[in-house]
Design a protein around this motif. Structure first.
Motif, PDB file in Angstrom:
ATOM      1  N   GLY A  66      41.199  19.257   3.694  1.00 39.19           N
ATOM      2  CA  GLY A  66      40.745  18.073   4.155  1.00 39.19           C
ATOM      3  C   GLY A  66      40.704  16.550   3.806  1.00 39.19           C
ATOM      4  N   VAL A  67      41.975  15.836   3.824  1.00 38.22           N
ATOM      5  CA  VAL A  67      42.244  14.416   3.257  1.00 38.22           C
ATOM      6  C   VAL A  67      43.174  13.745   4.499  1.00 38.22           C
ATOM      7  N   THR A  68      42.961  14.944   5.391  1.00 39.26           N
ATOM      8  CA  THR A  68      43.828  14.264   6.584  1.00 39.26           C
ATOM      9  C   THR A  68      43.509  14.895   8.007  1.00 39.26           C
TER      10      THR A  68
ATOM     11  N   GLU B  46      56.229   4.251  -5.925  1.00 45.89           N
ATOM     12  CA  GLU B  46      56.208   5.800  -6.360  1.00 45.89           C
ATOM     13  C   GLU B  46      55.130   6.573  -7.637  1.00 45.89           C
ATOM     14  N   THR B  47      54.957   7.394  -7.202  1.00 43.01           N
ATOM     15  CA  THR B  47      54.086   8.248  -7.537  1.00 43.01           C
ATOM     16  C   THR B  47      54.449   8.829  -8.450  1.00 43.01           C
ATOM     17  N   ALA B  48      54.608   9.630  -9.597  1.00 44.79           N
ATOM     18  CA  ALA B  48      54.551  10.300 -10.931  1.00 44.79           C
ATOM     19  C   ALA B  48      53.731  11.089 -10.742  1.00 44.79           C
TER      20      ALA B  48
ATOM     21  N   LEU C 179      43.873  17.637  -3.873  1.00 41.39           N
ATOM     22  CA  LEU C 179      44.412  17.504  -3.472  1.00 41.39           C
ATOM     23  C   LEU C 179      46.057  18.033  -3.923  1.00 41.39           C
ATOM     24  N   ILE C 180      46.086  17.160  -5.280  1.00 43.07           N
ATOM     25  CA  ILE C 180      47.348  18.313  -6.627  1.00 43.07           C
ATOM     26  C   ILE C 180      46.230  18.874  -6.869  1.00 43.07           C
ATOM     27  N   GLU C 181      45.840  19.738  -6.969  1.00 39.44           N
ATOM     28  CA  GLU C 181      45.450  20.910  -7.433  1.00 39.44           C
ATOM     29  C   GLU C 181      45.434  22.281  -6.387  1.00 39.44           C
TER      30      GLU C 181
ATOM     31  N   ARG D  35      49.191  15.701 -14.111  1.00 40.93           N
ATOM     32  CA  ARG D  35      48.571  14.834 -13.693  1.00 40.93           C
ATOM     33  C   ARG D  35      49.823  13.319 -13.359  1.00 40.93           C
ATOM     34  N   THR D  36      48.919  12.494 -12.153  1.00 41.25           N
ATOM     35  CA  THR D  36      49.489  11.442 -11.634  1.00 41.25           C
ATOM     36  C   THR D  36      49.171  10.129 -12.505  1.00 41.25           C
ATOM     37  N   GLU D  37      50.803   9.351 -11.839  1.00 41.81           N
ATOM     38  CA  GLU D  37      49.966   8.091 -12.188  1.00 41.81           C
ATOM     39  C   GLU D  37      50.962   7.038 -11.007  1.00 41.81           C
ATOM     40  N   SER D  38      50.177   6.228 -10.286  1.00 36.15           N
ATOM     41  CA  SER D  38      50.620   6.251  -9.348  1.00 36.15           C
ATOM     42  C   SER D  38      51.057   4.157  -8.083  1.00 36.15           C
ATOM     43  N   ASP D  39      52.114   3.998  -8.294  1.00 37.36           N
ATOM     44  CA  ASP D  39      52.318   1.809  -7.983  1.00 37.36           C
ATOM     45  C   ASP D  39      51.485   2.372  -6.249  1.00 37.36           C
TER      46      ASP D  39
ATOM     47  N   GLU E 179      44.411  15.179 -12.464  1.00 36.23           N
ATOM     48  CA  GLU E 179      44.160  13.497 -13.919  1.00 36.23           C
ATOM     49  C   GLU E 179      44.677  12.550 -12.608  1.00 36.23           C
ATOM     50  N   ILE E 180      43.985  11.171 -12.507  1.00 33.80           N
ATOM     51  CA  ILE E 180      45.025  11.039 -11.637  1.00 33.80           C
ATOM     52  C   ILE E 180      44.208   9.645 -12.566  1.00 33.80           C
ATOM     53  N   ALA E 181      45.303   9.012 -13.004  1.00 32.68           N
ATOM     54  CA  ALA E 181      45.572   7.777 -13.832  1.00 32.68           C
ATOM     55  C   ALA E 181      45.242   6.880 -13.601  1.00 32.68           C
TER      56      ALA E 181
ATOM     57  N   PRO F 165      48.571   2.312  -3.205  1.00 30.45           N
ATOM     58  CA  PRO F 165      47.550   2.261  -3.935  1.00 30.45           C
ATOM     59  C   PRO F 165      46.661   3.547  -2.434  1.00 30.45           C
ATOM     60  N   MET F 166      45.833   3.711  -3.474  1.00 37.26           N
ATOM     61  CA  MET F 166      44.803   4.638  -3.031  1.00 37.26           C
ATOM     62  C   MET F 166      44.227   4.675  -1.378  1.00 37.26           C
ATOM     63  N   ALA F 167      44.756   5.454  -0.550  1.00 39.53           N
ATOM     64  CA  ALA F 167      43.787   5.413   0.656  1.00 39.53           C
ATOM     65  C   ALA F 167      43.799   3.598   1.536  1.00 39.53           C
ATOM     66  N   ALA F 168      44.589   3.247   0.918  1.00 34.76           N
ATOM     67  CA  ALA F 168      45.147   1.268   2.053  1.00 34.76           C
ATOM     68  C   ALA F 168      46.024   1.069   2.535  1.00 34.76           C
ATOM     69  N   GLY F 169      46.525   3.361   3.265  1.00 31.38           N
ATOM     70  CA  GLY F 169      47.967   3.427   4.638  1.00 31.38           C
ATOM     71  C   GLY F 169      48.631   2.988   4.282  1.00 31.38           C
ATOM     72  N   LEU F 170      49.734   3.508   3.000  1.00 26.79           N
ATOM     73  CA  LEU F 170      50.353   3.244   2.693  1.00 26.79           C
ATOM     74  C   LEU F 170      50.822   5.093   1.548  1.00 26.79           C
ATOM     75  N   LYS F 171      50.279   5.963   1.956  1.00 23.61           N
ATOM     76  CA  LYS F 171      50.705   7.577   2.331  1.00 23.61           C
ATOM     77  C   LYS F 171      50.801   7.322   0.586  1.00 23.61           C
ATOM     78  N   SER F 172      49.461   6.965   0.114  1.00 21.07           N
ATOM     79  CA  SER F 172      49.086   7.698  -1.029  1.00 21.07           C
ATOM     80  C   SER F 172      49.246   9.489  -1.317  1.00 21.07           C
ATOM     81  N   SER F 173      48.519  10.004  -0.603  1.00 18.54           N
ATOM     82  CA  SER F 173      48.203  11.405  -0.180  1.00 18.54           C
ATOM     83  C   SER F 173      49.700  12.573  -0.211  1.00 18.54           C
ATOM     84  N   SER F 174      50.385  11.450   0.759  1.00 19.23           N
ATOM     85  CA  SER F 174      51.399  12.340   1.062  1.00 19.23           C
ATOM     86  C   SER F 174      52.506  12.218   0.055  1.00 19.23           C
ATOM     87  N   ALA F 175      52.147  11.066  -1.242  1.00 12.57           N
ATOM     88  CA  ALA F 175      53.287  10.386  -2.027  1.00 12.57           C
ATOM     89  C   ALA F 175      52.418  11.102  -3.165  1.00 12.57           C
ATOM     90  N   ALA F 176      51.467  11.398  -3.612  1.00 11.21           N
ATOM     91  CA  ALA F 176      51.045  12.781  -4.467  1.00 11.21           C
ATOM     92  C   ALA F 176      50.753  14.571  -4.557  1.00 11.21           C
ATOM     93  N   ALA F 177      51.192  14.341  -3.242  1.00 13.34           N
ATOM     94  CA  ALA F 177      51.584  15.989  -2.764  1.00 13.34           C
ATOM     95  C   ALA F 177      51.919  16.580  -3.306  1.00 13.34           C
TER      96      ALA F 177
HETATM   97  N1  LIG Z   1      47.438   9.132  -7.188  1.00 13.65           N
HETATM   98  C1  LIG Z   1      47.282   9.866  -6.337  1.00 13.65           C
HETATM   99  N2  LIG Z   1      46.979  11.233  -7.780  1.00 13.65           N
HETATM  100  C2  LIG Z   1      46.080  12.484  -6.869  1.00 13.65           C
HETATM  101  N3  LIG Z   1      45.572  12.428  -5.349  1.00 13.65           N
HETATM  102  C3  LIG Z   1      45.790  11.408  -4.488  1.00 13.65           C
HETATM  103  C4  LIG Z   1      46.451  10.024  -5.091  1.00 13.65           C
HETATM  104  N4  LIG Z   1      46.669   9.332  -4.311  1.00 13.65           N
HETATM  105  C5  LIG Z   1      45.592   9.504  -3.339  1.00 13.65           C
HETATM  106  N5  LIG Z   1      45.554  11.517  -3.307  1.00 13.65           N
HETATM  107  C6  LIG Z   1      44.285  11.784  -2.300  1.00 13.65           C
HETATM  108  O1  LIG Z   1      44.905  11.640  -1.668  1.00 13.65           O
HETATM  109  C7  LIG Z   1      43.944  10.607  -0.665  1.00 13.65           C
HETATM  110  C8  LIG Z   1      43.160   9.342  -0.106  1.00 13.65           C
HETATM  111  O2  LIG Z   1      44.274  10.089   0.949  1.00 13.65           O
HETATM  112  P1  LIG Z   1      44.318   8.952   2.800  1.00 13.65           P
HETATM  113  O3  LIG Z   1      43.171   8.420   2.839  1.00 13.65           O
HETATM  114  O4  LIG Z   1      45.285   9.580   3.508  1.00 13.65           O
HETATM  115  O5  LIG Z   1      45.265   7.827   1.872  1.00 13.65           O
HETATM  116  P2  LIG Z   1      46.623   7.179   2.075  1.00 13.65           P
HETATM  117  O6  LIG Z   1      46.954   6.884   3.623  1.00 13.65           O
HETATM  118  O7  LIG Z   1      46.853   6.473   0.976  1.00 13.65           O
HETATM  119  O8  LIG Z   1      47.539   8.586   2.336  1.00 13.65           O
HETATM  120  C9  LIG Z   1      42.538  10.899  -1.927  1.00 13.65           C
HETATM  121  O9  LIG Z   1      41.734  10.905  -1.578  1.00 13.65           O
HETATM  122  C10 LIG Z   1      43.184  11.741  -3.021  1.00 13.65           C
HETATM  123  O10 LIG Z   1      42.879  13.373  -2.465  1.00 13.65           O
END
Ligand SMILES: Nc1ncnc2c1ncn2[C@@H]1O[C@H](COP(=O)(O)OP(=O)(O)O)[C@@H](O)[C@H]1O
Ligand SMILES: O=C(O)C1=C[C@@H](OP(=O)(O)O)[C@@H](O)[C@H](O)C1
Length: 284
Positions: free
Chosen positions: A131-133, A30-32, A57-59, A81-85, A46-48, A87-99
């Protein structure tokens, strides 16, 4: 004005970088997001646990959600502010969860309870704006928002199918990071005929087999070793490189995943267990 919401990470069935059709399934990571709105005329993120991560992205999600749900006398600024389980940019959709979490938390701060798919499309718009996608990643965003497995047309931001799935999941996450925006899209286009086959399997409900074919095609196209998947194949229902990597996800029953975990534990990085989730994002 205070809001809080949670959204899910996800794994890949079909990478959309090749044809624009994609498929993903939500996992129990989860991402909160916590949002405070005020009249400061600026949004700060802010990203914890990080100091120099990209908060645009979150702004942008807060800005778009205030515009959409704020009405005439909407607040002019705030903080997120996000707090996330996940991992960022690891292929597990951190950007979608944060958005997704940020859009819902902003709606919560404004006392709105939006339609989940519409809120998800707002997060996709924010991801495109900053431009993160590559495609907008509506596949990942819809799985993160709704739970279950989704198949989508990312060019039109339309849902083609959604199902509930109940799998155990094994994830290998190496230390390296792979930002989607840096992926080699031309190499992905070369495996379009495989991506079409994967889409057919997914639309037939054969998600796990679809994943395995996807993994072979996209690990080759993006330059990742197929070895972790090959080791897993005899023991699992499906295994794939997730997104643009570097994580690899396997789904199946618990006993099969135990056997794979023994092998993947020998690799550097982190091997971890989770499950699929069918319930999606929520305002808290
Ligand atoms: N917890 C987070 N809080 C805010 N922004 C995040 C967070 N996690 C990822 N992002 C945003 O998403 C970008 C990474 O996206 P991406 O490369 O598509 O990775 P993923 O495959 O994990 O979605 C980061 O550079 C950042 O802008
Ligand atoms: O940016 C994009 O359009 C996409 C990025 C990839 O995911 P990751 O962000 O997990 O690498 C891919 O799987 C998805 O189908 C589309």
């Amino acid at each position: 004005m205070h809001g809080h919401a949670v959204a899910l990470g996800a794994g890949t069935v079909l990478n959309a970088l090749s044809t624009g059709t994609g498929s993903a399934f939500a996992i129990d990571a989860e991402t909160a997001a916590t949002v405070e709105l005020d009249d400061s005329d600026a949004v700060t993120g802010e990203i914890a646990g990080t100091v120099d991560a990209d908060t645009r992205l979150i702004e942008r999600c807060v800005e778009l959600a205030v515009e959409r749900y704020g009405g005439g006398d909407a607040p002019s600024g705030g903080s997120v502010r996000t707090e996330s389980d996940v991992p960022m940019a690891a292929g597990l959709k951190s950007s979608s969860a944060a958005a997704n979490a940020t859009v819902l938390a902003t709606a919560d701060a404004l006392d709105a309870d939006p339609d989940r798919l519409e809120a998800c499309r707002l997060g996709v718009e924010a991801a495109r704006d900053v431009g993160v996608t590559v495609t907008g990643a509506f596949d990942d965003a819809s799985a993160s928002m709704l739970g279950g497995v989704t198949v989508t047309d990312n060019d039109a931001d339309e849902m083609l199918a959604r199902d509930e799935v109940s799998w155990d999941v094994l994830v290998w996450t190496p230390e390296e990071r792979a930002y989607s925006a840096d992926a080699d899209v031309e190499r992905c286009a070369n495996v379009a005929s495989m991506a079409e086959l994967v889409a057919d399997l997914a639309l037939d409900g054969r998600y796990a087999e679809a994943m395995t074919v996807n993994g072979l095609a996209f690990s080759a196209a993006l330059g990742f070793s197929p070895d972790p998947a090959i080791e897993a194949m005899p023991h699992v229902a499906g295994v794939s490189l997730s997104g643009t990597g570097p994580s690899v996800v396997a789904v199946g029953d618990s006993e099969g995943l135990d056997r794979v975990q023994v092998r993947w534990d020998e690799r550097s990085g982190r091997t971890w267990r989770t499950t699929t989730r069918n319930d999606g994002a929520r305002i808290q």
